[in-house]
Scaffold this active site. Structure first.
Site, PDB file in Angstrom:
ATOM      1  N   ILE E 211      -7.920  -1.705  -1.539  1.00 36.20           N
ATOM      2  CA  ILE E 211      -7.025  -1.453  -2.672  1.00 36.20           C
ATOM      3  C   ILE E 211      -5.593  -1.788  -2.261  1.00 36.20           C
ATOM      4  O   ILE E 211      -5.104  -1.298  -1.246  1.00 36.20           O
ATOM      5  CB  ILE E 211      -7.108   0.025  -3.123  1.00 36.20           C
ATOM      6  CG1 ILE E 211      -8.540   0.376  -3.522  1.00 36.20           C
ATOM      7  CG2 ILE E 211      -6.154   0.282  -4.284  1.00 36.20           C
ATOM      8  CD1 ILE E 211      -8.770   1.846  -3.833  1.00 36.20           C
ATOM      9  N   LYS E 212      -4.960  -2.624  -3.067  1.00 38.48           N
ATOM     10  CA  LYS E 212      -3.560  -2.963  -2.829  1.00 38.48           C
ATOM     11  C   LYS E 212      -2.689  -2.042  -3.672  1.00 38.48           C
ATOM     12  O   LYS E 212      -2.846  -1.970  -4.898  1.00 38.48           O
ATOM     13  CB  LYS E 212      -3.300  -4.422  -3.229  1.00 38.48           C
ATOM     14  CG  LYS E 212      -1.854  -4.826  -3.009  1.00 38.48           C
ATOM     15  CD  LYS E 212      -1.539  -6.148  -3.684  1.00 38.48           C
ATOM     16  CE  LYS E 212      -0.069  -6.494  -3.500  1.00 38.48           C
ATOM     17  NZ  LYS E 212       0.389  -7.489  -4.476  1.00 38.48           N
ATOM     18  N   LEU E 213      -1.767  -1.339  -3.028  1.00 37.49           N
ATOM     19  CA  LEU E 213      -0.904  -0.387  -3.731  1.00 37.49           C
ATOM     20  C   LEU E 213       0.553  -0.699  -3.422  1.00 37.49           C
ATOM     21  O   LEU E 213       0.867  -1.309  -2.400  1.00 37.49           O
ATOM     22  CB  LEU E 213      -1.198   1.040  -3.270  1.00 37.49           C
ATOM     23  CG  LEU E 213      -2.597   1.587  -3.541  1.00 37.49           C
ATOM     24  CD1 LEU E 213      -2.758   2.954  -2.888  1.00 37.49           C
ATOM     25  CD2 LEU E 213      -2.839   1.706  -5.049  1.00 37.49           C
TER      26      LEU E 213
END
Lengths: 310, 310, 310, 310, 310
Positions: E211-213
């Protein structure tokens, strides 16, 4: 007084089509014969018991006769009363039909919706498929067409898919032809002669085998109807006959609507049959009463239907 | 005075294309030959009887001649009058064609809608399919394209699917090219020369074999048309010729519209044919009269068409 | 002065990509070679004749040269003028290409729309398919992408399907990269440097082989462009070069737009080619004149293109 | 006092259906038997642990017990507490189930949404499929139906696809029957008796095997309910019984909702079971406490369920 | 101080999951192993170079370093800098990857959109497919999920199709989990802790592998967040740790955002890694500088990552 007596030399069918005269594929003939001649009065008329009000109106329709909340009530009424068919959605068919399989013909109602949101842009989505109907041994499917709704394009395309499937399996199509939506309300309302007449013709041209209609009503909004309906003088006999004729050689069923007195109900049935209907689809008027009363009234309706052999 | 006489050295077809000159697949040739040379006058012209008004307008169109409410009326008129084809939706074809099978060519109208909701964002959904047309032995399909509607994208994509199916089965396509929608009304209206001219060209570029147009009309809204239409001076001859040319080598049919006097109708027919139309598609003007009258008028139209062999 | 001269040691292609340098599947190489080196000037440049204005603008574009209304005019001009390709919709290809088959390469324009409704939420639906292009022997397809439209999601998904089909058949993709819609108009307009620059890059990242652009224009709305475009000083040479670079190693075609003077047109062509364009796609500027004049101007453009061998 | 005691002579099932009495395909029997009799108390009741709040409400529900933010917490609670099943989305099943495979039955929740945008037109899109459920060895799927939402048509069509897939694989369907949307809020609100009663019936007619309901609540908005609900006097026992009856022979689970006191929770459980529920689906009330407390409360609920063997 | 130290006896993974501990299909293991251990620092961390800004922001991001406008710049930087992967759309992969094939792993970004129209109802349509990723030899796909957008239903359904395809080919999924849309802006904004925290959990439950946050930010709009976020006191360490925990056993990448000072960038990287991130995805902060500088900064980031072996 047939309107085309002078124009057409050959006899044509304007009212109450006879199955044997219709150009239908074999499977439709088999199933319609079963409905028309093997059940109910068995003389080519139809008496159908609908139990789809739980979706269309919610449990509110069961308050006056709580026993009817249990779908077993309607299945038993259909069986013991000797109806031509019961009409319901997949859940009620799949879960209650077991004991009545083969005894009560099934019309699988394959679309429906709640009445919670507004009907301004009414559209009735599928709740089951024609293949479900085949798998349940149904003898017809029921489809609600919201004539004149702003979403008529979605409805027409959905109906086309249903019709194509019905052609494939030779499954008869009963269209609940219901005028609905904002524009209809502006042009005289859903029960106006204009609206019901248009609905009958549309369902016929789209390929309905049987069309369920409401008896058109007079109202204060009649002058809002398009010409020449806005000025038209008509008796109920004429109104019913007019919409039956607009259905062409599709058979017509009239619905009962909300509960009314027994005399009125019988009069409505007589009116419909006299003007060329093939049968009746009475729900709340039948099961919003105790079982014994319901069976007795069923018998009275059947007596009436016996007079209209075809 | 052909506009491209000086520019093009080779002869080109600006008006009334001849089937033999067109680059069409074999199946389209067979079916169009049947329509153009094996029925009607048989000289390459077309006289089509449409009976889709029950969907598009409702039963209102049958009040002036109640006999015409029974679709048998139109089938019989088409057969006895010797039309090149009848154009109707699936329901009327499937249920009334039996006695006329092979005698009256069928143009299956495969989309349609009621006129109950507003036409501001008009879209005409399919009511049947090209495969239905094949199964009914039809010689063409009819498709209503609402040129300029805000929903033109849905229309274009639906038409593409129809066209691809028509390529597959080599089924001729007749486009009812109808300007419609809010933007059209702001730019001069659906019958303006601008609108009809654009409709003709669009249908041609999208691949119509035959295009049904209305004769353009002058109106108070003409100055609202985009340039140079807003200032254009034109006679009806010039207007009709212009839209025929915009249809390229697609054949053009002109519609009759609502009922008019006999002299006017014949004059309209003559005007259309003189300016390069391939034929006429007259409905209400034919069946909104008793059968004998209708047959007589049919004969007068056929007499006219005999002069335009191609 | 190449911007990445210092950063990249290996030579990279910033302007006018050469087919031999590109990593393309075999079928695309074959077809692009045919377009670039087997037709037109044959030196790796492109001169395309578009005739899709009948859909995009209507017959209005044919008033100044009525002969051009007949699609035969453009096919003949393309053939006699020796264009690299003609670009048109399915109807004009299927119905007029027969005599020119194999002589004039076809770019099948596969989407389009009328300009009748507002362009605020522009979307250009398919009018044909990549398989149609294969069946017609086309050497590329043309696709209009409305960059920045509120309906960019529909456009992107439609383009994805087209691109996948083009990969399957190794069909080159020419993207008409057109900024369009309400948000674009608020941010400087469709012809602003910001808009054209963004359009070039988007088409490149989405996988265009060739990108058709308009020469960016200065206007009073320039300060409405996002930073740093709002303050940018640029010459037309710099503007054209900038958008050509944003197209990466996709080839660029510049369009002519509405009719202009001959000197201006030739200057536009020179400007585009000098700054790295691969070719030109001039429609109205060519066929909005008599055939002889059009052929003469075509020859002048070809003379220009001969200077840009690649 | 069974409402249909007098009407129906044969015994019918109005409350707490018994699996053995239902007409279900073999695969549904196997899976429901596993849920009802092979896990949990094992007496035909159900105690389900849901952990889909991370999608429906976000991490906010984990603040009171941060340990519960790690899905491992709920899987371990379900295993050690001996729940009949855990209900969660694909991500939590695929990534945490490995150590519990076969020990804790899975109800794959196959649709869901965040509560970030308004619920005025609520629709819950699929997050996984029935085939995913089969591949994970699930014993049922869970589907949220937003009863009365303006988007009920999309919901109904999506549910139809799910139901058809469930028929294909004989996968039991548990419907989260949730009244939702602008119209519901105008007619008494999502927890009104009217709303919950309608939801129960709709889910039943559409084909739910098990229906998850909220206990209806009285509120100031009760008079806004349609007749006769607006005037109805009812105790909580009557309210719960009413909605259980509206679910027909579908089994009913009651949810716990937000965290409440232990006595209230046990009372709610008793109320539900006394009135014919088949089981309970308590999430936040179980895992919003330390593991030991959660296991202890689980044991108390199980003790209660032991009294309702079926 | 692990939040579930007391509740769970068995060790659970709250931060920085280790590939060997995860229950993943073989193909995902192969591809993630290649990304985590065969490229970059090779110690289980990730350093990804994204070049999708040309679609998301337009060429505007290339003004500060014009060399970066040529995608060759980023490919060379990724290769020479030794990144774990480059992330880009199909066009840039298909047209520039040839010389780097097998040397630089590819994360194919499969959806994207321009920022020209408003983000009020943000939705990111597919620009390529999982099968494209397979055909290009990619080791993962990247998907932008607009958490909380009014169009979350379309997004969820599109993501479901992508996830199903990824299961089929065992292709790892990296979700760009971006809060977006009108409701998010009303509830504290896209970078609020509430928004990022919810996004992390949603992506995890939907089945993201990575997951890219964005690092959550404090702002004046914090009191608009839902409870208890509106009152929450938190340091950046706590904020980052919180969102990493909400991602469960999905790996987390933090993005760099717009260009910042070198010290700040390194501090951001350290903060992220210290709190359990698996890696970094820095684009503009790397390629908005000359190649030599970019390579030098890359080396400094790699030095940092070497400390976080897993």
């Amino acid at each position: 007084m047939s309107p085309n007596a002078t124009a057409a030399e050959e006899p044509v069918t304007t009212t109450r089509p006879r199955l044997a005269d219709l150009d239908l594929p074999l499977g439709k003939r088999v199933r319609l014969h079963r409905l028309l001649y093997e059940h109910g009065v068995g003389n080519g008329t139809l008496m159908v018991l609908p139990i789809d009000q739980g979706i269309e109106h919610g449990p509110v329709d069961f308050f006056s006769n709580p026993a009817a909340k249990n779908p077993e009530f309607q299945w038993r009424l259909a069986a013991e009363g000797g109806y031509n068919a019961i009409a319901c959605h997949w859940g009620l068919a799949a879960r209650y039909m077991e004991r009545y399989a083969g005894r009560v013909p099934l019309i699988l109602k394959i679309n429906g919706k709640t009445n919670i949101p507004s009907d301004e842009e009414a559209f009735s989505p599928l709740t089951s498929t024609v293949e479900d109907a085949v798998a349940l041994g149904a003898d017809a499917i029921g489809y609600t067409l919201y004539v004149g709704s702003p979403r008529q394009d979605d409805d027409s395309l959905q109906f086309l898919e249903v019709r194509e499937q019905c052609e494939k399996y030779a499954m008869p199509i009963i269209v609940w032809a219901y005028p609905r939506g904002a524009a209809i309300e502006e042009k005289g309302g859903r029960d106006s002669l204009y609206a019901v007449d248009y609905a009958a013709r549309l369902a016929h041209e789209l390929g309905a085998d049987v069309i369920k209609l409401n008896v058109p009503k007079k109202s204060d909004k009649d002058p809002q109807q398009p010409k020449p309906y806005d000025q038209l003088e008509w008796s109920y006999e004429e109104g019913v006959r007019r919409v039956v004729e607009s259905a062409g050689n599709s058979m017509v069923l009239f619905s009962g609507g909300s509960k009314m007195g027994d005399a009125d109900l019988l009069e409505k049935a007589r009116l419909a049959m006299d003007q060329g209907a093939t049968g009746l689809i009475f729900g709340r008027n039948m099961w919003q009463r105790p079982m014994e009363e319901a069976l007795a009234m069923t018998e009275r309706i059947k007596d009436l239907l016996r007079k209209y052999s075809r």
